[in-house]
Design a protein around this motif. Structure first.
Motif, PDB file in Angstrom:
ATOM      1  N   VAL A  16      86.936  25.910  11.562  1.00  0.00           N
ATOM      2  CA  VAL A  16      85.643  25.310  11.253  1.00  0.00           C
ATOM      3  C   VAL A  16      84.583  26.390  11.128  1.00  0.00           C
ATOM      4  O   VAL A  16      84.743  27.508  11.625  1.00  0.00           O
ATOM      5  CB  VAL A  16      85.225  24.294  12.347  1.00  0.00           C
ATOM      6  N   ASP A  17      83.503  26.040  10.464  1.00  0.00           N
ATOM      7  CA  ASP A  17      82.354  26.935  10.369  1.00  0.00           C
ATOM      8  C   ASP A  17      81.100  26.129  10.655  1.00  0.00           C
ATOM      9  O   ASP A  17      81.070  24.908  10.465  1.00  0.00           O
ATOM     10  CB  ASP A  17      82.273  27.574   8.991  1.00  0.00           C
ATOM     11  N   LEU A  18      80.085  26.801  11.093  1.00  0.00           N
ATOM     12  CA  LEU A  18      78.852  26.140  11.490  1.00  0.00           C
ATOM     13  C   LEU A  18      78.108  25.591  10.284  1.00  0.00           C
ATOM     14  O   LEU A  18      77.911  26.284   9.279  1.00  0.00           O
ATOM     15  CB  LEU A  18      77.971  27.128  12.255  1.00  0.00           C
ATOM     16  N   ILE A  19      77.688  24.329  10.375  1.00  0.00           N
ATOM     17  CA  ILE A  19      76.819  23.742   9.355  1.00  0.00           C
ATOM     18  C   ILE A  19      75.366  23.940   9.758  1.00  0.00           C
ATOM     19  O   ILE A  19      74.563  24.501   9.046  1.00  0.00           O
ATOM     20  CB  ILE A  19      77.105  22.235   9.169  1.00  0.00           C
ATOM     21  N   SER A  31      91.444  30.715   7.672  1.00  0.00           N
ATOM     22  CA  SER A  31      90.817  29.739   6.779  1.00  0.00           C
ATOM     23  C   SER A  31      91.679  29.465   5.561  1.00  0.00           C
ATOM     24  O   SER A  31      92.738  30.073   5.361  1.00  0.00           O
ATOM     25  CB  SER A  31      89.460  30.266   6.313  1.00  0.00           C
ATOM     26  N   ARG A  32      91.221  28.545   4.737  1.00  0.00           N
ATOM     27  CA  ARG A  32      91.811  28.390   3.415  1.00  0.00           C
ATOM     28  C   ARG A  32      91.476  29.636   2.597  1.00  0.00           C
ATOM     29  O   ARG A  32      90.650  30.472   2.999  1.00  0.00           O
ATOM     30  CB  ARG A  32      91.261  27.151   2.712  1.00  0.00           C
ATOM     31  N   MET A  89      76.347  21.246  18.306  1.00  0.00           N
ATOM     32  CA  MET A  89      76.631  21.971  17.069  1.00  0.00           C
ATOM     33  C   MET A  89      77.390  21.072  16.098  1.00  0.00           C
ATOM     34  O   MET A  89      78.116  20.157  16.508  1.00  0.00           O
ATOM     35  CB  MET A  89      77.437  23.241  17.355  1.00  0.00           C
ATOM     36  N   LYS A  90      77.223  21.343  14.827  1.00  0.00           N
ATOM     37  CA  LYS A  90      77.916  20.592  13.790  1.00  0.00           C
ATOM     38  C   LYS A  90      78.720  21.562  12.947  1.00  0.00           C
ATOM     39  O   LYS A  90      78.207  22.588  12.500  1.00  0.00           O
ATOM     40  CB  LYS A  90      76.934  19.818  12.912  1.00  0.00           C
ATOM     41  N   TYR A  91      79.976  21.227  12.736  1.00  0.00           N
ATOM     42  CA  TYR A  91      80.893  22.124  12.057  1.00  0.00           C
ATOM     43  C   TYR A  91      81.448  21.501  10.779  1.00  0.00           C
ATOM     44  O   TYR A  91      81.646  20.288  10.695  1.00  0.00           O
ATOM     45  CB  TYR A  91      82.079  22.479  12.961  1.00  0.00           C
ATOM     46  N   LEU A  92      81.755  22.371   9.824  1.00  0.00           N
ATOM     47  CA  LEU A  92      82.453  21.987   8.601  1.00  0.00           C
ATOM     48  C   LEU A  92      83.888  22.478   8.702  1.00  0.00           C
ATOM     49  O   LEU A  92      84.130  23.636   9.072  1.00  0.00           O
ATOM     50  CB  LEU A  92      81.781  22.632   7.387  1.00  0.00           C
ATOM     51  N   ALA A  93      84.836  21.629   8.419  1.00  0.00           N
ATOM     52  CA  ALA A  93      86.250  22.031   8.439  1.00  0.00           C
ATOM     53  C   ALA A  93      86.560  22.901   7.221  1.00  0.00           C
ATOM     54  O   ALA A  93      86.312  22.497   6.084  1.00  0.00           O
ATOM     55  CB  ALA A  93      87.146  20.800   8.462  1.00  0.00           C
ATOM     56  N   LEU A  94      87.116  24.088   7.452  1.00  0.00           N
ATOM     57  CA  LEU A  94      87.485  24.988   6.364  1.00  0.00           C
ATOM     58  C   LEU A  94      88.906  24.744   5.884  1.00  0.00           C
ATOM     59  O   LEU A  94      89.324  25.307   4.868  1.00  0.00           O
ATOM     60  CB  LEU A  94      87.327  26.445   6.813  1.00  0.00           C
ATOM     61  N   ASN A  95      89.646  23.961   6.608  1.00  0.00           N
ATOM     62  CA  ASN A  95      90.972  23.502   6.200  1.00  0.00           C
ATOM     63  C   ASN A  95      91.291  22.251   7.026  1.00  0.00           C
ATOM     64  O   ASN A  95      90.546  21.909   7.948  1.00  0.00           O
ATOM     65  CB  ASN A  95      92.046  24.599   6.354  1.00  0.00           C
ATOM     66  N   LYS A 100      82.422  28.294  21.719  1.00  0.00           N
ATOM     67  CA  LYS A 100      83.058  29.538  21.270  1.00  0.00           C
ATOM     68  C   LYS A 100      84.563  29.322  21.067  1.00  0.00           C
ATOM     69  O   LYS A 100      85.162  29.886  20.147  1.00  0.00           O
ATOM     70  CB  LYS A 100      82.818  30.659  22.275  1.00  0.00           C
ATOM     71  N   ILE A 101      85.178  28.510  21.903  1.00  0.00           N
ATOM     72  CA  ILE A 101      86.590  28.164  21.734  1.00  0.00           C
ATOM     73  C   ILE A 101      86.792  27.444  20.396  1.00  0.00           C
ATOM     74  O   ILE A 101      87.727  27.736  19.640  1.00  0.00           O
ATOM     75  CB  ILE A 101      87.082  27.266  22.889  1.00  0.00           C
ATOM     76  N   VAL A 102      85.912  26.487  20.118  1.00  0.00           N
ATOM     77  CA  VAL A 102      85.990  25.747  18.856  1.00  0.00           C
ATOM     78  C   VAL A 102      85.919  26.714  17.671  1.00  0.00           C
ATOM     79  O   VAL A 102      86.721  26.634  16.734  1.00  0.00           O
ATOM     80  CB  VAL A 102      84.850  24.711  18.764  1.00  0.00           C
ATOM     81  N   TYR A 103      84.982  27.628  17.739  1.00  0.00           N
ATOM     82  CA  TYR A 103      84.739  28.557  16.632  1.00  0.00           C
ATOM     83  C   TYR A 103      85.875  29.571  16.477  1.00  0.00           C
ATOM     84  O   TYR A 103      86.331  29.847  15.363  1.00  0.00           O
ATOM     85  CB  TYR A 103      83.418  29.277  16.880  1.00  0.00           C
TER      86      TYR A 103
END
Length: 272
Positions: free
Chosen positions: A262-265, A62-63, A136-142, A244-247
């Motif tokens: 990414v992290d889960l929103i 992550s950042r 699922m909806k994700y937030l980009a951490l970088n 799970k690959i995305v995460y």
């Protein structure tokens, strides 16, 4: 699998480069080398080769999450401890190698040729994974990066970093996920996968230009390059295994350089 690292600076106030992706990636390879020099060299020089002969490192980070900071030109002035999330789908190889390296690491230095700071590893904890659902909806951490090779006006092949408004972006992001899925699970993905950017968010922040980020790699060196990505919530509909690959791996390219985590929103109501 994800690990959260808490690092404490050796000085009260410190300064690191704002373009810290490459220096931080170098830190992680150094940690690998403290655990197993042979594995670190192999991972850096080769990695996991997909069917197209392309090497993938299969780790991501992550950042930096600062306690206190401010931007000063090309520097980040900060104080207090920092946290970084490290992630990999390979809990039987990369994660143990990384943990072994941490056990043999006293201090780490995040720096370029001009500025930097030393930190001590204070704590490492395992992050429990979310429940993976189809929607699922994700937030980009970088920044998320995706690129293609194309010819310029003179016929020379160049790397074109896809902008978030370009239609080909989602196709390339899905293609990248399919390659990771095949490499990790040793089987093709045969279900539907839908991916879209959160257009409400994009409109709210002022358009595509507001989510586009330009990052310098190897800043100040002869081999300095720039990459372009974007930070925006992303909605994905796919199987639990693909989620799970995305995460674990991240979206897009250059994940081992600290892009695409990414992290889960939130999760929509959906059957697993």
């Amino acid at each position: 699998m994800r690990l959260e690292l808490t690092l404490r600076p050796t000085r009260g106030r410190y300064k690191i480069p704002i373009n810290y992706n490459y220096p931080l990636s170098s830190v992680f390879y150094r940690i690998f080398s403290y655990g197993s020099p042979e594995f670190a060299t192999w991972l850096h020089d080769n990695g996991f080769i997909n069917q197209k002969g392309k090497p993938l490192k299969l780790f991501n980070f992550s950042r930096i999450f600062f306690s206190n900071y401010k931007i000063d030109g090309n520097c980040i002035l900060a104080s207090g401890q920092i946290k970084i999330v490290f992630s990999s789908p390979l809990g039987d190889s990369i994660i143990p190698a990384f943990i072994n390296g941490i056990l043999n690491t006293r201090t780490i230095t995040i720096a370029n040729n001009e500025i930097g700071a030393k930190f001590k590893i204070h704590n490492v904890i395992k992050i429990d994974p979310p429940t993976f659902l189809r929607d699922m909806k994700y937030l980009a951490l970088n920044p998320i990066i995706s690129s293609i090779v194309k010819e310029n006006e003179s016929g020379k092949k160049i790397i074109h970093f896809l902008r978030p408004e370009e239609p080909e972006l989602t196709f390339q992001l899905k293609k990248n996920l399919l390659e990771k899925y095949l490499l990790i699970y040793k089987e093709k993905y045969n279900e539907l996968i839908h991916l879209k950017l959160d257009r409400d968010y994009i409109d709210k922040v002022g358009g595509f230009s507001k989510i586009t980020k330009l990052i310098t790699i190897k800043e100040g060196e002869k081999t300095e390059t720039k990459v372009k990505g974007f930070i925006c919530p992303v909605e994905i509909s796919a199987s639990q295994k693909m989620q799970k690959i995305v995460y674990d791996c991240g979206l897009g390219e250059r994940n081992s350089m600290g892009f695409g985590m990414v992290d889960l929103i939130r999760t929509k109501q959906s059957s697993p």
